[in-house]
Design a protein around this motif. Sequence first.
Motif, PDB file in Angstrom:
ATOM      1  N   PHE A  77       0.802  -1.228   0.000  1.00  0.00           N
ATOM      2  CA  PHE A  77       0.000   0.000   0.000  1.00  0.00           C
ATOM      3  C   PHE A  77       0.837   1.282   0.000  1.00  0.00           C
ATOM      4  O   PHE A  77       0.614   2.166  -0.844  1.00  0.00           O
ATOM      5  N   PRO A  78       1.806   1.449   0.914  1.00  0.00           N
ATOM      6  CA  PRO A  78       2.575   2.704   0.888  1.00  0.00           C
ATOM      7  C   PRO A  78       3.403   2.878  -0.382  1.00  0.00           C
ATOM      8  O   PRO A  78       3.631   4.012  -0.826  1.00  0.00           O
ATOM      9  N   VAL A  79       3.857   1.772  -0.969  1.00  0.00           N
ATOM     10  CA  VAL A  79       4.598   1.873  -2.236  1.00  0.00           C
ATOM     11  C   VAL A  79       3.695   2.439  -3.324  1.00  0.00           C
ATOM     12  O   VAL A  79       4.081   3.348  -4.075  1.00  0.00           O
ATOM     13  N   LEU A  80       2.502   1.920  -3.406  1.00  0.00           N
ATOM     14  CA  LEU A  80       1.538   2.383  -4.417  1.00  0.00           C
ATOM     15  C   LEU A  80       1.065   3.812  -4.126  1.00  0.00           C
ATOM     16  O   LEU A  80       0.921   4.627  -5.037  1.00  0.00           O
ATOM     17  N   ARG A  81       0.856   4.103  -2.860  1.00  0.00           N
ATOM     18  CA  ARG A  81       0.292   5.401  -2.471  1.00  0.00           C
ATOM     19  C   ARG A  81       1.298   6.535  -2.648  1.00  0.00           C
ATOM     20  O   ARG A  81       0.956   7.600  -3.164  1.00  0.00           O
ATOM     21  N   ARG A  85       1.971   7.243  -6.417  1.00  0.00           N
ATOM     22  CA  ARG A  85       1.036   8.376  -6.340  1.00  0.00           C
ATOM     23  C   ARG A  85      -0.385   7.988  -6.767  1.00  0.00           C
ATOM     24  O   ARG A  85      -1.064   8.749  -7.453  1.00  0.00           O
ATOM     25  N   PHE A  86      -0.790   6.781  -6.360  1.00  0.00           N
ATOM     26  CA  PHE A  86      -2.149   6.345  -6.652  1.00  0.00           C
ATOM     27  C   PHE A  86      -3.110   6.979  -5.651  1.00  0.00           C
ATOM     28  O   PHE A  86      -2.755   7.192  -4.489  1.00  0.00           O
ATOM     29  N   PRO A  87      -4.346   7.266  -6.059  1.00  0.00           N
ATOM     30  CA  PRO A  87      -5.375   7.637  -5.085  1.00  0.00           C
ATOM     31  C   PRO A  87      -5.527   6.528  -4.043  1.00  0.00           C
ATOM     32  O   PRO A  87      -5.240   5.360  -4.306  1.00  0.00           O
ATOM     33  N   ARG A  88      -5.997   6.901  -2.858  1.00  0.00           N
ATOM     34  CA  ARG A  88      -6.076   5.947  -1.754  1.00  0.00           C
ATOM     35  C   ARG A  88      -6.859   4.688  -2.131  1.00  0.00           C
ATOM     36  O   ARG A  88      -6.423   3.565  -1.851  1.00  0.00           O
ATOM     37  N   ALA A  89      -8.000   4.852  -2.766  1.00  0.00           N
ATOM     38  CA  ALA A  89      -8.826   3.697  -3.103  1.00  0.00           C
ATOM     39  C   ALA A  89      -8.114   2.771  -4.079  1.00  0.00           C
ATOM     40  O   ALA A  89      -8.152   1.543  -3.929  1.00  0.00           O
ATOM     41  N   LEU A 141     -10.194  -2.055   4.630  1.00  0.00           N
ATOM     42  CA  LEU A 141      -9.866  -1.167   5.742  1.00  0.00           C
ATOM     43  C   LEU A 141      -8.934  -0.048   5.295  1.00  0.00           C
ATOM     44  O   LEU A 141      -9.082   1.103   5.726  1.00  0.00           O
ATOM     45  N   LEU A 142      -7.970  -0.347   4.439  1.00  0.00           N
ATOM     46  CA  LEU A 142      -7.060   0.684   3.949  1.00  0.00           C
ATOM     47  C   LEU A 142      -7.803   1.731   3.127  1.00  0.00           C
ATOM     48  O   LEU A 142      -7.476   2.918   3.169  1.00  0.00           O
ATOM     49  N   ALA A 143      -8.798   1.288   2.386  1.00  0.00           N
ATOM     50  CA  ALA A 143      -9.552   2.221   1.543  1.00  0.00           C
ATOM     51  C   ALA A 143     -10.595   2.998   2.336  1.00  0.00           C
ATOM     52  O   ALA A 143     -10.812   4.186   2.088  1.00  0.00           O
ATOM     53  N   ARG A 144     -11.213   2.341   3.320  1.00  0.00           N
ATOM     54  CA  ARG A 144     -12.374   2.905   3.983  1.00  0.00           C
ATOM     55  C   ARG A 144     -12.126   3.312   5.427  1.00  0.00           C
ATOM     56  O   ARG A 144     -12.812   4.188   5.948  1.00  0.00           O
ATOM     57  N   PRO A 276     -16.097   0.723  -4.778  1.00  0.00           N
ATOM     58  CA  PRO A 276     -16.501   0.890  -6.178  1.00  0.00           C
ATOM     59  C   PRO A 276     -15.789   2.034  -6.891  1.00  0.00           C
ATOM     60  O   PRO A 276     -15.735   2.045  -8.114  1.00  0.00           O
ATOM     61  N   GLU A 277     -15.239   2.980  -6.122  1.00  0.00           N
ATOM     62  CA  GLU A 277     -14.548   4.095  -6.770  1.00  0.00           C
ATOM     63  C   GLU A 277     -13.148   3.720  -7.255  1.00  0.00           C
ATOM     64  O   GLU A 277     -12.516   4.469  -8.004  1.00  0.00           O
ATOM     65  N   ALA A 278     -12.618   2.566  -6.830  1.00  0.00           N
ATOM     66  CA  ALA A 278     -11.309   2.121  -7.299  1.00  0.00           C
ATOM     67  C   ALA A 278     -11.392   1.710  -8.765  1.00  0.00           C
ATOM     68  O   ALA A 278     -12.391   1.136  -9.204  1.00  0.00           O
TER      69      ALA A 278
END
Length: 319
Positions: A77-81, A85-89, A141-144, A276-278
């Motif tokens: 998750f932190p690598v992607l985020r 620079r991906f949105p959280r979802a 949980l990471l998304a929400r 669903p927003e992912a």
Amino acid sequence: MSTLDPVLLFFLLGLAAGLLRSELRLPAAVYELVSMLLLLAIGLKGGIELARQPFGDLALQALAVMAMGVLLPLVAFPVLRFMGRFPRADAASVAAHYGSVSVGTYAVATTYFASRQIEFESHMPFLLAVLEIPAILVGILLARGFSRDMRIGTVAHEVFLGKGIVLLVGGLLIGWAAGPEGLTSVKPLFFDLFKGILALFLLEMGLIAAAQFGSLRQHGPFLVLFGIGMPLVSSVVGIALGLGLGLSLGGTAMLGILAASASYIAVPAAMRISVPEANPTLSLAASLGVTFPFNVLVGIPLYHAMATQAFALTGGLGS
């Protein structure tokens, strides 16, 4: 002179046909049937041996594998985020895919091991089923966070009663209850034709992987780097866990393969409901467009070699 396994050649055929924009495609009903047969066959094989295993040992291994399923998406998750620079979802969704497991990769690995007479623990399908679930919950949980938008009941139904889990766990229970003698009548379909079923499955997976290449061009090289780099890191975690649990060399390598694989069935379905927003294209482009071909063509022998080296250096810790 060594040759490629025929099932891998089917995957390459599908990949080439897809890239060349051929009209080749398995009918949806055929692909659905092949997927169901593959899941049931893996479950039945594991279920036959499951009854012979001490429950205490299985429980310990299941808990350890579940912990790995929690850890891997937290690493991704932190690598992607922050690096991607991906949105959280989107970061949470992709991370969940890489904390879960690919049944197709496991099936290819079983044929690779069988062709080389590499033995591994027969209850691996049980650990595969266990590894499907934790990453989905962590991804949500990471998304929400612990918000009211999680729709716990709907998510739980999708996770625990989704087609993949029902067929895999159902096959395990049937194999456990019936035993090898009871399954003799269905052996020709589920056991003798396993490689043929897998070949058809990989033909379609090659076509699907080729369809994701456009998304890879759109989103740049980061997904390619992540789709190769994350499995390499995850395989080290899986191999280390296998050594710590005292698994055999084959079992340690197989756990590394499971850790290195990325889901493209259970997780996309759960994320579609819960987040669903992912953007599902990002997740499938990485897992199917990069990681699955990499693991099938390069990763499986690489992870086995890594496990062999780890065994040589440690003496197989708990074995």
